[in-house]
Enzyme design. Structure first.
Site, PDB file in Angstrom:
ATOM      1  N   ALA A 125     -24.117  37.355  -1.847  1.00 22.31           N
ATOM      2  CA  ALA A 125     -23.154  38.119  -3.151  1.00 22.31           C
ATOM      3  C   ALA A 125     -22.515  40.009  -1.874  1.00 22.31           C
ATOM      4  O   ALA A 125     -22.860  40.591  -2.300  1.00 22.31           O
ATOM      5  CB  ALA A 125     -24.944  39.166  -3.608  1.00 22.31           C
ATOM      6  N   SER A 126     -22.657  39.261  -0.348  1.00 21.92           N
ATOM      7  CA  SER A 126     -21.820  40.846   0.164  1.00 21.92           C
ATOM      8  C   SER A 126     -20.510  40.809  -0.458  1.00 21.92           C
ATOM      9  O   SER A 126     -19.878  41.770  -0.434  1.00 21.92           O
ATOM     10  CB  SER A 126     -22.173  40.641   1.359  1.00 21.92           C
ATOM     11  N   ARG A 127     -19.890  39.473  -1.097  1.00 18.10           N
ATOM     12  CA  ARG A 127     -18.184  39.821  -1.001  1.00 18.10           C
ATOM     13  C   ARG A 127     -18.147  38.339  -1.827  1.00 18.10           C
ATOM     14  O   ARG A 127     -19.558  37.943  -2.678  1.00 18.10           O
ATOM     15  CB  ARG A 127     -17.789  38.345   0.267  1.00 18.10           C
ATOM     16  N   VAL A 145     -28.724  30.873   5.072  1.00 15.98           N
ATOM     17  CA  VAL A 145     -29.492  30.232   4.146  1.00 15.98           C
ATOM     18  C   VAL A 145     -29.447  28.880   4.444  1.00 15.98           C
ATOM     19  O   VAL A 145     -30.510  28.110   4.556  1.00 15.98           O
ATOM     20  CB  VAL A 145     -28.273  29.597   2.868  1.00 15.98           C
ATOM     21  N   ASN A 194     -26.473  31.161  -4.214  1.00 16.61           N
ATOM     22  CA  ASN A 194     -24.533  30.941  -4.815  1.00 16.61           C
ATOM     23  C   ASN A 194     -23.734  31.077  -2.724  1.00 16.61           C
ATOM     24  O   ASN A 194     -22.745  30.698  -3.364  1.00 16.61           O
ATOM     25  CB  ASN A 194     -24.123  31.777  -5.046  1.00 16.61           C
ATOM     26  N   SER A 217     -18.523  23.267  -7.710  1.00 20.27           N
ATOM     27  CA  SER A 217     -17.431  23.582  -7.220  1.00 20.27           C
ATOM     28  C   SER A 217     -16.473  22.539  -8.011  1.00 20.27           C
ATOM     29  O   SER A 217     -16.794  21.125  -8.097  1.00 20.27           O
ATOM     30  CB  SER A 217     -16.465  23.372  -6.159  1.00 20.27           C
ATOM     31  N   TYR A 271     -17.373  19.378   2.158  1.00 19.32           N
ATOM     32  CA  TYR A 271     -17.593  19.906   1.487  1.00 19.32           C
ATOM     33  C   TYR A 271     -18.225  19.312  -0.357  1.00 19.32           C
ATOM     34  O   TYR A 271     -18.674  19.423  -0.720  1.00 19.32           O
ATOM     35  CB  TYR A 271     -16.231  20.636   0.766  1.00 19.32           C
ATOM     36  N   ALA A 315     -18.940  16.718  -1.033  1.00 21.80           N
ATOM     37  CA  ALA A 315     -20.082  15.530  -0.690  1.00 21.80           C
ATOM     38  C   ALA A 315     -21.295  17.027  -0.930  1.00 21.80           C
ATOM     39  O   ALA A 315     -23.023  16.539  -1.802  1.00 21.80           O
ATOM     40  CB  ALA A 315     -20.312  15.333   0.469  1.00 21.80           C
ATOM     41  N   ILE A 340     -10.719  30.458  -7.366  1.00 18.91           N
ATOM     42  CA  ILE A 340     -11.665  31.636  -7.876  1.00 18.91           C
ATOM     43  C   ILE A 340     -10.867  32.920  -6.710  1.00 18.91           C
ATOM     44  O   ILE A 340     -11.128  32.349  -4.731  1.00 18.91           O
ATOM     45  CB  ILE A 340     -12.947  32.620  -8.048  1.00 18.91           C
TER      46      ILE A 340
END
Ligand code: NAP
Length: 247
Positions: free
Chosen positions: A13-15, A64, A90, A143, A156, A158, A189
């Site tokens: 959530a920093s960006r 994470v 996220n 995504s 990505y 997979a 996005i």
């Protein structure tokens, strides 16, 4: 105020999209814990923006990929917020664009560790808390790449397909305890990730979107607010695509 009094943790959530979700949650009355990896200054700016909306905000650094660090973040957020109602997994990274036969096994592992295992670590740490209180909402971010399965995005695609499947399992396993779990699957996005994709694919990528533009973190965030709120109380185990009509 769709989330009045709720307590939320948003990783990454920093960006970008995570920041957008954190701020939209705060605007709807939630206190928010901000997870990040290394952009401390950006995370603190998100916290200040949450506080400017009159809500409490906290920032926690946790990669994470590191299960122990994620567990510590989840428990610190739970303690500092005084509870936890909403968890948004996220945090993620894009992939280099290359065909699978050129992907180094160590690179494959890196993408899977962040984009799939990172979701597992986050949800795994939060679930015992949500199950014990018999309420909660988990949102994962995958995504539309998982549906499109385009060439040159193997790791990505997979990882994100794994997130879609894992989320449905989590929804089934926890529905009886009133814990809902859904996926937001964005298209293009406008964030740092999209900038990288445009560099590779050029403007044709945007022209291929029926609504003829990129989405914004704020637009994703409005979907997250809806799914986190009681308005979505009978929705679990679903993948919500927000992509300007791309898929
Ligand atoms: P972004 O602007 O690059 O932000 C990524 C965020 O994730 C940052 O907060 C970053 O923290 C954090 N992060 C990255 N690696 C991490 C790690 N190992 N441990 C903890 N945090 C980590 O990305 P975004 O575009 O907002 O993407 C957010 C999510 O949406 C990702 O899962 C992405 O795959 C997904 N998505 C994005 C798009 C798009 O077009 N933008 C499309 C579909 C799906 P730091 O700031 O500390 O580095």
């Amino acid at each position: 105020m769709k989330l009045a009094g709720k307590k939320a943790l948003v990783t990454g959530a920093s960006r970008g999209i995570g920041r957008g979700i954190a701020l939209a949650f705060a605007a709807e009355g939630a206190d928010v814990a901000v997870g990040y990896r290394r952009e401390k200054h950006a995370a603190e700016e998100t916290v200040q923006a949450i506080q400017a909306k009159g809500r409490r905000g906290f920032a926690y650094a946790a990669d994470v990929r590191d299960a122990a660090a994620v567990r510590a973040m989840v428990h610190s957020a739970h303690a500092d917020l005084g509870g936890l109602d909403i968890v948004v997994a996220n945090a993620g990274v894009p992939t280099r664009f290359q065909p699978l036969h050129e992907v180094e096994p160590s690179y494959w592992q890196r993408v899977l560790e962040i984009d799939l295992h990172g979701v597992f670590h986050t949800v795994h740490a939060a679930l015992p808390l949500l199950r014990a209180q018999q309420s909660g909402v988990i949102l994962t971010i995958s995504s539309v790449a998982a549906d499109i399965c385009g060439a040159n995005g193997g790791p990505y695609v997979a990882a994100k397909a794994g997130v879609n499947a894992l989320t449905k399992v989590i929804a089934r396993e926890n529905a009886a305890l009133n814990v809902r779990c859904n996926v937001i699957a964005p298209g293009l996005i406008k964030t740092d990730i999209a900038d990288g994709m445009l560099e590779f694919h050029g403007d044709d990528l945007v022209k291929s979107i029926p609504l003829q533009r990129m989405g914004t973190p704020e637009e994703c965030a409005q979907l997250a607010v809806y799914l986190a709120s009681d308005d979505a109380s009978w929705i679990t185990g679903k993948v919500f695509r927000i992509d300007g009509g791309a898929w």
